[in-house]
Design a protein around this motif. Structure first.
Motif, mmCIF file in Angstrom:
data_model
loop_
_atom_site.group_PDB
_atom_site.id
_atom_site.type_symbol
_atom_site.label_atom_id
_atom_site.label_comp_id
_atom_site.label_asym_id
_atom_site.label_seq_id
_atom_site.Cartn_x
_atom_site.Cartn_y
_atom_site.Cartn_z
ATOM 1 N N ARG A 305 23.826 2.236 15.417
ATOM 2 C CA ARG A 305 25.063 2.996 14.304
ATOM 3 C C ARG A 305 26.269 2.827 14.399
ATOM 4 O O ARG A 305 26.829 2.182 13.475
ATOM 5 N N ASP A 308 27.146 -0.828 13.511
ATOM 6 C CA ASP A 308 27.831 -1.305 11.473
ATOM 7 C C ASP A 308 29.039 0.001 11.186
ATOM 8 O O ASP A 308 29.506 -1.537 10.390
ATOM 9 N N ARG A 373 23.596 -5.121 2.093
ATOM 10 C CA ARG A 373 24.367 -4.145 2.791
ATOM 11 C C ARG A 373 25.670 -3.729 2.546
ATOM 12 O O ARG A 373 27.017 -3.062 2.511
#
Length: 689
Positions: A305, A308, A373
């Motif tokens: 995370r 990201d 994405r």
């Protein structure tokens, strides 16, 4: 500012039987208490016990108010703290006097002993040795009568060595309405105050901002400072905008910082982000997450995370630079806001630095779980480009989409926006303007299609001058409109213009036209037919509405002014306020009046948007306002789905939902349609001799 010093607060919201119930009082008291006890804003300590820091919605006697204030004063004294006192409700000044009396349950204007002398209350609180200063917020009628004079304070036990700031909702001879000061203050403290520094004070900067937001009342203040040994400045709240102003050039905005901070704290024990997040810092964090090893890793799942979020923020910065370069001459604040709305983002996505904060929302909040994405970013980039409306799409943005693997999503978004615009340009307008007292004998219809300056027009006779006859005439108008549209164009938008007496009782989308209800497959928007009447001074009222929409377009907050029964009961005062331009934005009724048709007839020439709950809705205090605020950026089109859900019983368990709210909406598209009815006379200038 010293973060360790204690601060105390007391918010009292008192109803008075003799003066009528204030429908938004409890909500105002609760929201004000919330912002004042927010550690990041007001920084005051919430208290429980016999005299808690929030007192509202109960029976009060004068002694209860005085005891509650005394308890708060003693707590502030014990902690050498600043005390913030807010008095919300009704107030009066006796004849030939300017001293304000705060009214409680059994107070009357004929008895000062039945109420609380606010001037005396504040003087005594500020004069208590050990209290580091008092800030008073008074939202009542005649509120400026609460401010003590310097002589009273100087003659006290502390010989004037104290501090007191008083913010008042109205002049001593003036009413205050609908808790406007309190709600405006909550908004300002939550949003932050431009140019105010790190703290917000009861000073010229704050009152200037409040006066812009509160119309029809003279917001005022009184400042007294004669304590050279105060522990800190007498600030009302921390300025949430100060850090945004100071760091407007930072790579990361508030949303990105919050998301990244949460991920880092879950990933590694007691790790925090640096105060300033540069592109280099983000890149290094992203590379470390991908390649490095952390001995104090709490959860390996959160490593992904962090990577990201950090990667998304780096990409947001790079995409922002691309858009700023490619569209350098076209980007404006209004264009970026419009692009955000086109992409489906809520107003909350619009931060202090528009492009940066909208990109962060696109990458972090508008990203489908099962999508590509960079699908959220691709949609926003397409929305920006579509708003600029280049005839040939820029190859650099298309190449960006190709490199990021979202060329299909980018093209899909452009196609969606184009189709949506084309379908919105196809509209059927049905006018019941001839219904002066009951139902009309005929209806007029216009079909707007393409760029034609003169829409097609047809008149349809009603078989009977009643609802059934009107429904059949609308069916005939729909058939006529479809017959004129080329394949594959669809008619999805229908505007129904009617007089106030029909708008108050009739839901046109529920009219059966053929096999379906009108609203089953059409977005139906109710309009007021008065704007189609040349005798209504339409050029004047429509220009006023255009100015309103210009102002609303650049405002992030929901621009609805809510009206309660007390305001509607004073018709003479309401008419004067309307003529003075007081209700220039959208107007919301927090209840369903018995005389709704008269209320609509009064408001519709002055306000472009008016909302109210259905007669069978039973909203609790503040529920209508909350529903409108949550859905505002999708209106008026969102009403169509909400009404369909209501027919299906989807929200049968809700006390109130969007499907329970009615609206008459005059947006810019409608005002443009009305221009031929404005009866403007264009005269060529005389030639000079």
């Amino acid at each position: 500012m010293t973060d360790g010093l204690a601060r105390h607060v007391l918010v009292i919201g008192a109803q008075c039987r003799a003066m009528g119930s204030l429908t938004r009082l409890e909500q105002a008291a609760r929201e004000l208490h919330g912002v004042l006890t927010d550690p990041a804003l007001g920084g005051c300590r919430a208290r429980a016990g016999e005299y808690p820091s929030l007192l509202s919605n109960k029976e009060f006697k004068p002694a209860d108010v005085r005891k509650a204030v005394e308890a708060a004063v003693q707590q502030a004294k014990a902690d050498s703290a600043v005390l913030v006192v807010a008095l919300l409700g009704h107030g009066f000044t006796p004849p030939q006097q300017t001293e304000l009396y705060f009214m409680v349950s059994d107070s009357t204007t004929e008895s000062v002993s039945s109420a609380v002398n606010v001037r005396q209350l504040l003087t005594e609180a500020a004069d208590e040795a050990g209290v580091d200063g008092v800030i008073a917020l008074v939202d009542t009628c005649h509120a400026s009568g609460a401010a003590p004079d310097a002589g009273q304070i100087a003659g006290g036990i502390r010989a004037g060595r104290t501090r007191l700031s008083v913010l008042t909702a109205a002049a001593a001879d003036e009413p205050a309405r609908d808790m406007r000061l309190t709600f405006a203050l909550v908004e300002v403290l939550a949003e932050g105050l431009a140019g105010a520094g790190s703290e917000v004070f009861v000073d010229r900067t704050l009152t200037r901002e409040l006066r812009e937001r509160v119309s029809g009342q003279a917001v005022g203040r009184m400042e007294y400072d004669n304590d050279p040994f105060a522990l800190e400045s007498l600030w009302l709240a921390r300025n949430s905008r100060y850090r945004g102003e100071r760091a407007a050039d930072e790579v990361v905005g508030p949303l990105g910082r919050r998301e990244l901070q949460q991920a880092v704290e879950m990933w590694r024990v007691q790790r925090h982000l640096p105060e300033r997040l540069t592109r280099t810092a983000l890149t290094e964090l992203h590379e470390f997450v991908c390649n490095g090893q952390a001995e104090d890793e709490t959860s390996a799942d959160w490593r992904i995370r962090v990577g990201d979020v950090a990667g998304a923020l780096v990409e947001c910065a790079q995409t922002g630079e691309l858009l700023s370069s490619v569209f350098a001459t076209a980007l404006t604040s209004d264009l970026l806001r419009a692009a955000g709305r086109l992409a489906g983002f809520p107003p909350e996505a619009e931060g202090s630095v528009l492009l940066r904060d909208l990109l962060e929302y696109a990458a972090l909040c508008a990203q489908p779980v099962d999508g590509a994405r960079w699908q959220g970013l691709a949609r926003f980039v397409a929305a920006v480009e579509y708003q600029i409306d280049f005839e040939v799409k820029d190859p650099q943005t298309r190449e960006w989409a190709r490199q990021h693997g979202v060329i299909t999503e980018y093209n899909d978004a452009l196609a969606e926006f184009s189709q949506s615009r084309r379908r919105q340009e196809v509209r059927l307008v049905v006018s019941l303007a001839s219904a002066w007292t009951d139902w009309p004998e005929e209806v007029d219809a216009w079909l707007l299609y393409g760029q034609s300056a003169l829409p097609a027009r047809e008149r349809f006779i009603c078989e009977s001058a009643d609802r059934i006859g009107v429904g059949r005439a609308i069916k005939a108008a729909l058939d006529w409109a479809r017959s004129r549209l080329p394949v594959p164009e669809l008619l999805m938008h229908v505007d129904v213009a009617a007089p106030a007496h029909l708008l108050a009782q009739w839901q046109p989308e529920e009219e059966k036209v053929g096999r379906y209800l009108l609203g089953a497959h059409h977005v139906v928007v109710a309009r007021w037919s008065g704007r189609l009447d040349p005798s209504e001074d339409n050029a004047e009222i429509n220009d006023a509405a255009r100015k309103t929409f210009d102002a609303m377009a650049s405002c992030r907050r929901v621009s609805v002014e809510w009206v309660d029964p007390a305001v509607l009961g004073d018709q003479a005062g309401l008419e004067q306020a309307l003529m003075a331009g007081q209700y220039a934005a959208a107007v919301g009724l927090d209840h369903h009046p018995q005389d709704l048709h008269e209320i609509l007839g009064l408001f519709l020439p002055y306000t472009p948007i008016i909302l109210w709950p259905r007669a069978d809705a039973r909203p609790a205090n503040g529920e209508v306002q909350t529903v409108v605020q949550q859905n505002w950026h999708q209106l008026p089109n969102a009403f169509a789905d909400a009404y369909r859900d209501r027919w299906k019983g989807t929200h049968a368990g809700c006390s109130v939902c969007l499907g329970d709210i009615r609206a008459v909406w005059h947006d810019e598209a409608w005002l443009n349609f009305c221009r031929p009815f404005e009866n403007r006379i264009v005269v060529a200038p005389e030639e000079e001799l």
